[in-house]
Design a protein around this motif. Sequence first.
Motif, PDB file in Angstrom:
ATOM      1  N   GLN A 308       2.787  31.654   3.540  1.00 12.80           N
ATOM      2  CA  GLN A 308       2.495  32.065   5.224  1.00 12.80           C
ATOM      3  C   GLN A 308       3.244  33.471   5.475  1.00 12.80           C
ATOM      4  O   GLN A 308       2.503  34.115   6.219  1.00 12.80           O
ATOM      5  N   ILE A 309       4.496  33.564   4.904  1.00 11.72           N
ATOM      6  CA  ILE A 309       4.995  34.963   5.219  1.00 11.72           C
ATOM      7  C   ILE A 309       4.231  35.947   4.637  1.00 11.72           C
ATOM      8  O   ILE A 309       4.002  36.960   5.427  1.00 11.72           O
ATOM      9  N   GLU A 310       3.705  36.073   3.586  1.00 16.37           N
ATOM     10  CA  GLU A 310       2.751  37.197   2.909  1.00 16.37           C
ATOM     11  C   GLU A 310       1.940  37.405   3.690  1.00 16.37           C
ATOM     12  O   GLU A 310       1.615  38.636   3.866  1.00 16.37           O
ATOM     13  N   THR A 311       0.833  36.604   4.007  1.00 12.46           N
ATOM     14  CA  THR A 311      -0.198  36.571   4.823  1.00 12.46           C
ATOM     15  C   THR A 311       0.156  36.959   6.250  1.00 12.46           C
ATOM     16  O   THR A 311      -0.636  37.832   6.722  1.00 12.46           O
ATOM     17  N   ALA A 312       1.227  36.555   6.784  1.00 12.70           N
ATOM     18  CA  ALA A 312       1.446  37.094   8.287  1.00 12.70           C
ATOM     19  C   ALA A 312       1.791  38.634   7.946  1.00 12.70           C
ATOM     20  O   ALA A 312       1.352  39.157   8.939  1.00 12.70           O
ATOM     21  N   PHE A 313       2.753  38.726   7.207  1.00  9.71           N
ATOM     22  CA  PHE A 313       3.042  40.375   7.065  1.00  9.71           C
ATOM     23  C   PHE A 313       1.702  41.023   6.733  1.00  9.71           C
ATOM     24  O   PHE A 313       1.365  42.159   7.531  1.00  9.71           O
ATOM     25  N   ALA A 407       6.597  46.886  21.558  1.00  9.31           N
ATOM     26  CA  ALA A 407       5.329  46.286  22.207  1.00  9.31           C
ATOM     27  C   ALA A 407       4.178  46.384  21.049  1.00  9.31           C
ATOM     28  O   ALA A 407       3.375  45.352  20.893  1.00  9.31           O
ATOM     29  N   LEU A 408       4.058  47.382  20.469  1.00  8.91           N
ATOM     30  CA  LEU A 408       2.956  47.444  19.086  1.00  8.91           C
ATOM     31  C   LEU A 408       3.267  46.517  18.267  1.00  8.91           C
ATOM     32  O   LEU A 408       2.258  45.846  17.715  1.00  8.91           O
ATOM     33  N   LEU A 409       4.557  46.420  17.701  1.00  4.89           N
ATOM     34  CA  LEU A 409       4.804  45.645  16.598  1.00  4.89           C
ATOM     35  C   LEU A 409       4.788  44.166  17.034  1.00  4.89           C
ATOM     36  O   LEU A 409       4.047  43.250  16.509  1.00  4.89           O
ATOM     37  N   ALA A 410       5.082  43.779  18.219  1.00  9.97           N
ATOM     38  CA  ALA A 410       5.000  42.461  18.665  1.00  9.97           C
ATOM     39  C   ALA A 410       3.626  42.212  18.893  1.00  9.97           C
ATOM     40  O   ALA A 410       2.901  41.040  18.428  1.00  9.97           O
ATOM     41  N   ASN A 411       2.824  42.920  19.358  1.00  6.38           N
ATOM     42  CA  ASN A 411       1.211  42.860  19.802  1.00  6.38           C
ATOM     43  C   ASN A 411       0.420  42.582  18.231  1.00  6.38           C
ATOM     44  O   ASN A 411      -0.337  41.776  18.137  1.00  6.38           O
ATOM     45  N   ALA A 412       0.982  43.317  17.098  1.00  6.09           N
ATOM     46  CA  ALA A 412       0.244  43.249  16.115  1.00  6.09           C
ATOM     47  C   ALA A 412       0.493  41.862  15.230  1.00  6.09           C
ATOM     48  O   ALA A 412      -0.267  41.403  14.680  1.00  6.09           O
ATOM     49  N   PHE A 413       1.773  41.470  15.589  1.00  9.09           N
ATOM     50  CA  PHE A 413       2.249  39.976  15.125  1.00  9.09           C
ATOM     51  C   PHE A 413       1.661  39.124  15.595  1.00  9.09           C
ATOM     52  O   PHE A 413       0.747  38.082  14.914  1.00  9.09           O
TER      53      PHE A 413
END
Length: 460
Positions: A308-313, A407-413
């Motif tokens: 899950q962590i790998e695919t989320a990253f 904001a960009l990082l949060a949006n990407a996650f």
Amino acid sequence: MTATTIGSQVQGRTLRASRLAATLLCLAALLAPALWNGYPLLQYDTGGYLARWYEGYLVPSRSTVYGLFLHLGEGVHFWPELALQAACTVWVIWLSLRVFGFGASPWLLVAVIAALSVLTALPALSSMLLTDIFVGLAVLALYLLVFRGRELRRAERFGLFLLVAFAAATHSATLAVLLAVIGFCGLVLVLSGTRLLRLVPAVSAIATGAVMLLAANFAFSGQLAWTPGGFGIAFGRMLQDGIVKRYLDDHCPDVRLRLCPYRDELPKTADDFLWNYGVFNELGRFSGLGDEMRFIVLHSLREYPLQQIETAFAATAAQLGLVATGNGTHNQIWHTYGIMRQFIPDEVPAMQKARQQRGELHFDLINRVHVPIALGSMLLVLALLAKALAHRRFDEPILLAAIVAVALLANAFVCGALSGPHDRYGARIAWIATFAVVIAGLQAIKSLASERSTSAASET
């Protein structure tokens, strides 16, 4: 009446006329795609928002608040909604320029918005019947409320409050991005020794948006509930990354899992599973499979944490690189067409005459400019932050750049890891990176001019 008084009146009228002309030019630039199209740009998701007023029940990821907003424009081809979206964009950009000392010239505002209109997805966002325009606007509004509120008039602060509240109510992903930004703002205030009371207007605005959504959901459906679909959307991303197949292979046959008989014929992508006809429809869509998708999501998180962590990253990283304009905006949006024909048939003739519906809307050439500008702007934002850290110089443009980066990082996650990477999710917010770079550039030019002026004065 003295000559001085007459001159002042003429100067005032000239300034007002210039501001009006500048505003109209800005609105025209931001609405150019819709004006060229002959109708607001539509997307697959537009139909789900339009249907909320008529269907009277909640569906995944379709805000009743934005649905009500769209309903108010029926009968006039939704032009008031586009005008309001564009006006909010002009206003927020102007306020941002003003607090940085660039608000005196209306023609600078025209130049900035013209540049953003040519180089970014901004005009496509403001010309579309979709919530996406409000993500970037709300991020800038939070910055203004928290860090520049004392430089704003009371009416301006109230307007920003309403904008943030409405944006938070339009989409759960937008709300999540705003919460991440607020968390970062709080950290900055703590580290700078500033009282957290400065967060109150922004936090209150986000809370008001949540209340607005709950109230609208209750009014529309009789349910005091949040907009559904979170687990279903996350399920789609896990299916796409192979986690669902792994879970089914490890646990089937299981009488609790209706998907067991279909585990070898599941679609490869989330979009194919959720939005095309197939097993998802056969098993009752979100109402029929909602509990099972929730069960698989929660249990797979517990059983396969590393995957899950790998695919989320990986999904977050992939999302950062997907920024092309126009994703999902074409003439094959059958759901939206069906909703309009069923509930608002008077809109259909004008909609069918639009260039988009005739297959004349293409973004390939535009994206030869937009994609490198978006990616380059994001890299420049990181470069600005790296330079500031190296020299330990943190001024207001750097603070804005930091908030944009968060904001960009949060949006990407939120969009990539929880939903699945799409160009649309990146394009909707990448323009604020370009704007942050513009602000930093203007500030650098202003500082250089000031240094030269000071040097020249000292020499004389």
